[in-house]
Enzyme design. Structure first.
Site, PDB file in Angstrom:
ATOM      1  N   GLU A 104       0.855  -1.202  -0.035  1.00  0.00           N
ATOM      2  CA  GLU A 104       0.028  -0.077  -0.056  1.00  0.00           C
ATOM      3  C   GLU A 104       0.779   1.118  -0.250  1.00  0.00           C
ATOM      4  OE1 GLU A 104      -2.828  -0.262   3.172  1.00  0.00           O
ATOM      5  OE2 GLU A 104      -3.449  -2.238   2.531  1.00  0.00           O
ATOM      6  N   GLY A 114      30.805   2.790 -24.506  1.00  0.00           N
ATOM      7  CA  GLY A 114      29.461   3.319 -25.000  1.00  0.00           C
ATOM      8  C   GLY A 114      28.298   2.539 -25.383  1.00  0.00           C
ATOM      9  N   GLU A 164       9.430  -7.825  -2.945  1.00  0.00           N
ATOM     10  CA  GLU A 164       9.520  -9.010  -2.079  1.00  0.00           C
ATOM     11  C   GLU A 164      10.472  -8.994  -1.053  1.00  0.00           C
ATOM     12  OE1 GLU A 164       8.816 -12.737  -4.137  1.00  0.00           O
ATOM     13  OE2 GLU A 164       8.112 -11.923  -5.681  1.00  0.00           O
TER      14      GLU A 164
END
Ligand SMILES: Cc1cc2nc3c(=O)[nH]c(=O)nc-3n(C[C@H](O)[C@H](O)[C@H](O)COP(=O)(O)OP(=O)(O)OC[C@H]3O[C@@H](n4cnc5c(N)ncnc54)[C@H](O)[C@@H]3O)c2cc1C
Length: 386
Positions: free
Chosen positions: A132, A343, A366
């Site tokens: 949440e 690069g 997790e």
């Protein structure tokens, strides 16, 4: 993909066969995913289901599972192999397991019949809704509420960072039912995605794209038949589910790291500079040696935890060690591979560039690394005396 580790004593012959078969199947069947991330993910779930791989993500042969209990070594080998080939395919496989894990462990025969066989065939997409906005690492701070109305429950609140949010057919949801304070007052429910009162409040974009959403529940009514286990058991159900899948997060990280080592080796042996190959410089050799040692260390910890769980032992400490070492190690291995590429390593679309983005969230979800450290220390200190 390097498969030397399959000879290790952690595995039975069926595990070796499974990993080799997926290794042969994956290149031809995973590279053609097209469309946006939702479309790709739906297609991957269906493809993994049709080919039978998702049978390993659920328990119960009568509901389409490959075995009556989830074989941790099998799901780890499958995740490692999928991650090596295709990050989103690993995600699709993992979420079918995590999203339906509580049903495999605690579902009634009717719930298992209704959901698991469709998950195993790739015909229903599963999700696990625990976090949440104000309850991530601190799960017990959960505020989403399920009020007992006699014949069912009325759910109000929010869940966020929900993988498969927006494309899932059902969510295994954890909500506060208040039997006791803190973690003992939480219950688990199966909520079908089309239940009135459940809406997708926000789709969340992340650096390695996959379906992700914040969910809002407003007077969302679910019948009592959708309760998983008994009321008040939700926290235990969530932790038992994570106990299985935490080790498999380590396996996915291992797959990413092994791929980065493979790419790094091939770059170092093909890149010409200063009149020789990059691999001829000792500084590059030191990097490769460190990468290979980190990969093997992570593999040993991962498959120790998986083997130990399959023997029926408690793996709280071992799974936490595997998850921490494999995800943190993979980040270093992938970073070293990017460095070897110069690069080219940061060019969009390069394999090492996508691995660099893929690995990051595994150190957070997790149970973040810091949470794993606390778990390991707690287990160590239990047995220690002054
Ligand atoms: C890509 C992605 C997919 C996800 N999928 C799902 C899903 O499918 N279902 C679901 O329920 N959730 C999911 N999550 C949520 C995930 O589990 C949480 O993000 C995680 O638990 C951390 O919670 P938080 O984000 O609220 O961070 P916080 O809890 O705010 O933690 C922030 C940081 O604090 C540190 N920390 C935490 N505890 C301690 C401590 N005790 N001591 C010191 N430092 C500490 C850690 O570094 C941690 O990363 C997903 C997250 C991501 C990023």
């Amino acid at each position: 993909m390097d498969t030397e580790h399959l000879d290790w004593p952690f595995f039975d012959e069926r595990h070796r066969t499974l990993a080799r078969e997926l290794g042969e199947w994956a290149p031809a069947h995973l590279t053609h995913a097209q469309g946006d991330v939702d479309t790709q993910c739906r297609a991957l779930v269906r493809r993994l289901g049709e080919a039978g791989w998702l049978r390993h993500a659920v328990a119960g042969t009568s509901h389409g599972g490959a075995a009556d209990v989830i074989d941790t070594r099998a799901i780890c080998l499958l995740r490692e192999t999928l991650a090596w080939h295709h990050g989103l395919a690993d995600f699709a496989f993992a979420m079918q397991g995590l999203g339906s894990g509580a049903i495999s462990l605690h579902g009634t025969p009717a719930q298992q019949e209704r959901y698991l066989s469709r998950v195993a065939r790739g015909e229903a997409i599963a999700a696990f809704a625990l976090s949440e906005p104000n309850a991530g690492s601190d799960v017990a701070a959960m505020a989403c509420e399920a009020r007992d109305t006699g014949d069912g429950y009325l759910i109000n609140g929010e869940k966020t960072w929900i993988s498969n949010g927006g494309i899932a057919d059902f969510y295994v949801l954890f909500a506060r039912t208040g039997e006791a304070p803190g973690s003992r007052g939480i219950s688990a429910f199966i909520v079908d995605a089309d239940t009135p009162g459940l809406e997708i409040a926000e789709r969340i974009d992340v650096i390695a794209p996959h379906p992700l959403a914040r969910l809002r529940f407003a007077d969302c009514a679910v019948p009592r038949s959708q309760l998983l286990g008994t009321a008040g058991q939700g926290f235990k159900i969530a932790m038992q589910t994570l106990d299985i899948f935490r080790t498999s997060v380590a396996a996915a990280a291992l797959g990413f790291a092994r791929r980065a080592l493979h790419e790094g080796l091939s770059r170092a042996t093909s890149r010409a500079m200063f009149g020789q190959r990059l691999a001829d410089f000792q500084l590059a050799q030191a990097k490769l040696a460190q990468m290979a040692t980190t990969v093997d260390g992570a593999a040993l910890l991962t498959y120790r935890a998986a083997w130990q769980r399959d023997q029926g032992h408690n793996v709280t400490r071992e799974a936490a060690m595997a998850k921490m070492a494999a995800t943190e190690g993979a980040q270093q291995v992938i970073d070293a591979a990017v460095q070897l590429f110069g690069g080219e390593g940061v060019r969009s679309g390069q394999i090492v560039e996508s691995l660099y983005r893929e690995i990051r969230a595994l150190r957070i979800y997790e149970g973040a690394t810091e949470v794993q450290q606390l778990i390991i220390a707690r287990e160590l200190l239990k047995g220690a005396s002054a």
